[in-house]
Scaffold this motif. Structure first.
Motif, PDB file in Angstrom:
ATOM      1  N   VAL A 115      -8.461 -29.299 -45.351  1.00  0.00           N
ATOM      2  CA  VAL A 115      -8.396 -30.667 -44.829  1.00  0.00           C
ATOM      3  C   VAL A 115      -7.125 -31.325 -45.345  1.00  0.00           C
ATOM      4  N   LEU A 116      -6.356 -31.900 -44.424  1.00  0.00           N
ATOM      5  CA  LEU A 116      -5.126 -32.595 -44.807  1.00  0.00           C
ATOM      6  C   LEU A 116      -5.255 -34.088 -44.561  1.00  0.00           C
ATOM      7  N   PRO A 117      -4.804 -34.900 -45.524  1.00  0.00           N
ATOM      8  CA  PRO A 117      -4.747 -36.333 -45.259  1.00  0.00           C
ATOM      9  C   PRO A 117      -3.615 -36.613 -44.274  1.00  0.00           C
ATOM     10  N   VAL A 118      -3.832 -37.552 -43.381  1.00  0.00           N
ATOM     11  CA  VAL A 118      -2.834 -37.915 -42.379  1.00  0.00           C
ATOM     12  C   VAL A 118      -2.564 -39.400 -42.508  1.00  0.00           C
ATOM     13  N   ARG A 119      -1.291 -39.757 -42.734  1.00  0.00           N
ATOM     14  CA  ARG A 119      -0.894 -41.156 -42.868  1.00  0.00           C
ATOM     15  C   ARG A 119       0.133 -41.439 -41.780  1.00  0.00           C
ATOM     16  N   PRO A 120      -0.246 -42.255 -40.797  1.00  0.00           N
ATOM     17  CA  PRO A 120       0.731 -42.585 -39.755  1.00  0.00           C
ATOM     18  C   PRO A 120       1.836 -43.468 -40.337  1.00  0.00           C
ATOM     19  N   ASP A 121       2.938 -43.508 -39.655  1.00  0.00           N
ATOM     20  CA  ASP A 121       4.042 -44.376 -40.070  1.00  0.00           C
ATOM     21  C   ASP A 121       3.933 -45.714 -39.339  1.00  0.00           C
ATOM     22  N   VAL A 122       4.345 -46.757 -40.029  1.00  0.00           N
ATOM     23  CA  VAL A 122       4.415 -48.071 -39.377  1.00  0.00           C
ATOM     24  C   VAL A 122       5.415 -47.942 -38.236  1.00  0.00           C
ATOM     25  N   ARG A 153      -6.146 -47.267 -44.320  1.00  0.00           N
ATOM     26  CA  ARG A 153      -6.704 -46.062 -44.934  1.00  0.00           C
ATOM     27  C   ARG A 153      -6.178 -44.834 -44.198  1.00  0.00           C
ATOM     28  N   ASP A 154      -5.868 -43.782 -44.966  1.00  0.00           N
ATOM     29  CA  ASP A 154      -5.406 -42.530 -44.363  1.00  0.00           C
ATOM     30  C   ASP A 154      -6.508 -41.904 -43.514  1.00  0.00           C
ATOM     31  N   GLY A 155      -6.103 -41.030 -42.603  1.00  0.00           N
ATOM     32  CA  GLY A 155      -7.046 -40.235 -41.832  1.00  0.00           C
ATOM     33  C   GLY A 155      -7.069 -38.814 -42.383  1.00  0.00           C
ATOM     34  N   TYR A 156      -7.926 -37.964 -41.815  1.00  0.00           N
ATOM     35  CA  TYR A 156      -8.041 -36.582 -42.274  1.00  0.00           C
ATOM     36  C   TYR A 156      -8.147 -35.649 -41.082  1.00  0.00           C
ATOM     37  N   ARG A 157      -7.459 -34.509 -41.199  1.00  0.00           N
ATOM     38  CA  ARG A 157      -7.392 -33.524 -40.109  1.00  0.00           C
ATOM     39  C   ARG A 157      -7.787 -32.155 -40.644  1.00  0.00           C
ATOM     40  N   ASP A 158      -8.600 -31.429 -39.864  1.00  0.00           N
ATOM     41  CA  ASP A 158      -8.983 -30.055 -40.195  1.00  0.00           C
ATOM     42  C   ASP A 158      -7.811 -29.145 -39.862  1.00  0.00           C
ATOM     43  N   THR A 159      -7.359 -28.341 -40.828  1.00  0.00           N
ATOM     44  CA  THR A 159      -6.188 -27.489 -40.602  1.00  0.00           C
ATOM     45  C   THR A 159      -6.507 -26.278 -39.740  1.00  0.00           C
ATOM     46  N   VAL A 160      -7.764 -25.874 -39.684  1.00  0.00           N
ATOM     47  CA  VAL A 160      -8.128 -24.694 -38.889  1.00  0.00           C
ATOM     48  C   VAL A 160      -8.247 -25.055 -37.416  1.00  0.00           C
ATOM     49  N   THR A 161      -8.972 -26.115 -37.123  1.00  0.00           N
ATOM     50  CA  THR A 161      -9.211 -26.497 -35.726  1.00  0.00           C
ATOM     51  C   THR A 161      -8.210 -27.520 -35.222  1.00  0.00           C
ATOM     52  N   ASP A 162      -7.418 -28.103 -36.126  1.00  0.00           N
ATOM     53  CA  ASP A 162      -6.465 -29.164 -35.815  1.00  0.00           C
ATOM     54  C   ASP A 162      -7.164 -30.382 -35.203  1.00  0.00           C
ATOM     55  N   ARG A 163      -8.429 -30.592 -35.589  1.00  0.00           N
ATOM     56  CA  ARG A 163      -9.199 -31.741 -35.108  1.00  0.00           C
ATOM     57  C   ARG A 163      -9.155 -32.856 -36.132  1.00  0.00           C
ATOM     58  N   VAL A 164      -9.218 -34.075 -35.647  1.00  0.00           N
ATOM     59  CA  VAL A 164      -9.292 -35.242 -36.519  1.00  0.00           C
ATOM     60  C   VAL A 164     -10.716 -35.313 -37.070  1.00  0.00           C
ATOM     61  N   LEU A 165     -10.829 -35.285 -38.399  1.00  0.00           N
ATOM     62  CA  LEU A 165     -12.138 -35.424 -39.029  1.00  0.00           C
ATOM     63  C   LEU A 165     -12.475 -36.894 -39.249  1.00  0.00           C
ATOM     64  N   ALA A 166     -11.464 -37.656 -39.621  1.00  0.00           N
ATOM     65  CA  ALA A 166     -11.618 -39.102 -39.812  1.00  0.00           C
ATOM     66  C   ALA A 166     -10.312 -39.745 -39.376  1.00  0.00           C
ATOM     67  N   PRO A 167     -10.364 -40.659 -38.426  1.00  0.00           N
ATOM     68  CA  PRO A 167      -9.124 -41.295 -37.978  1.00  0.00           C
ATOM     69  C   PRO A 167      -8.559 -42.221 -39.057  1.00  0.00           C
ATOM     70  N   ALA A 168      -7.240 -42.377 -39.067  1.00  0.00           N
ATOM     71  CA  ALA A 168      -6.594 -43.321 -39.977  1.00  0.00           C
ATOM     72  C   ALA A 168      -6.953 -44.728 -39.530  1.00  0.00           C
ATOM     73  N   THR A 169      -7.258 -45.576 -40.494  1.00  0.00           N
ATOM     74  CA  THR A 169      -7.577 -46.971 -40.185  1.00  0.00           C
ATOM     75  C   THR A 169      -6.284 -47.774 -40.277  1.00  0.00           C
ATOM     76  N   VAL A 170      -5.955 -48.464 -39.187  1.00  0.00           N
ATOM     77  CA  VAL A 170      -4.655 -49.141 -39.100  1.00  0.00           C
ATOM     78  C   VAL A 170      -4.796 -50.558 -38.551  1.00  0.00           C
ATOM     79  N   LEU A 171      -3.735 -51.327 -38.788  1.00  0.00           N
ATOM     80  CA  LEU A 171      -3.573 -52.621 -38.132  1.00  0.00           C
ATOM     81  C   LEU A 171      -2.682 -52.385 -36.921  1.00  0.00           C
ATOM     82  N   VAL A 172      -3.008 -52.998 -35.807  1.00  0.00           N
ATOM     83  CA  VAL A 172      -2.271 -52.777 -34.566  1.00  0.00           C
ATOM     84  C   VAL A 172      -1.500 -54.038 -34.193  1.00  0.00           C
TER      85      VAL A 172
END
Length: 182
Positions: A115-122, A153-172
């Motif tokens: 599982v990798l943490p995913v942090r989008p960029d502003v 909050r960061d999101g999380y992605r499964d490295t095997v399936t490349d699926r989002v496990l938890a989306p990153a929580t962001v301000l839009v």
């Protein structure tokens, strides 16, 4: 479904010799008893295989979780040791650095588990599949509309399936044109 064995009657009534119906009935009865015995044996094999399968699943689950469990108990031990050794003059800056180091330890444990943490960029475009909006802020320009304005909050992605496990929580960011003066 459980098949029960039926015992043949130990004292069958004597049938007249040479009666073709009685002979056929005895043959059918013998075949049914044999079929019941085979079905009961199959049921015993199925039950044994099911039990073995459950044991294998439990062992497989333990094998898969072992690295994460090891990382977690090491982290727990480190946290308890650090808590016991904190100096009296321990400030907020040192606390933040310590907590960040534990966050990195947890990140390594997650990576070992695939599982990798995913942090989008502003400024990235808002993606409903990878992001979860927790709020809306005004955009400075029309081009900034529907972009990530901040990370909650960061999101999380499964490295095997490349699926989002938890989306990153962001301000839009949302562009609202100024009302025209009349």
């Amino acid at each position: 479904m459980t098949v029960t064995e039926t015992e043949p009657d130990p004292t069958p009534e004597p049938e007249p010799a040479g009666d073709p119906y009685a002979d056929a009935l005895r043959a059918v009865h013998a075949e049914l008893a044999e079929g019941n015995a085979r079905a009961a044996a199959r049921e015993r094999v199925i039950e044994r295989l099911h039990e073995e399968n459950q044991l294998l699943k439990a062992g497989e689950r333990q094998s898969l979780l072992r690295p994460v469990v090891t990382d977690l108990y090491r982290l727990r031990d480190d946290l308890l040791k650090q808590a016991a050794e904190l100096p009296a003059d321990f400030g907020a800056e040192r606390a933040a650095a310590l907590l960040e180091s534990y966050g990195q330890t947890v990140e390594l444990a997650l990576e070992r588990a695939g599982v990798l943490p995913v942090r989008p960029d502003v400024g990235d475009r808002f993606d409903a599949g990878a992001h979860r909006a927790s709020g809306v802020v005004p955009a400075a320009t029309p081009e900034a509309d529907a972009t990530v304005a901040g990370i909650v909050r960061d999101g999380y992605r499964d490295t095997v399936t490349d699926r989002v496990l938890a989306p990153a929580t962001v301000l839009v960011a949302r562009w609202t044109p100024a009302p025209e003066a009349a």
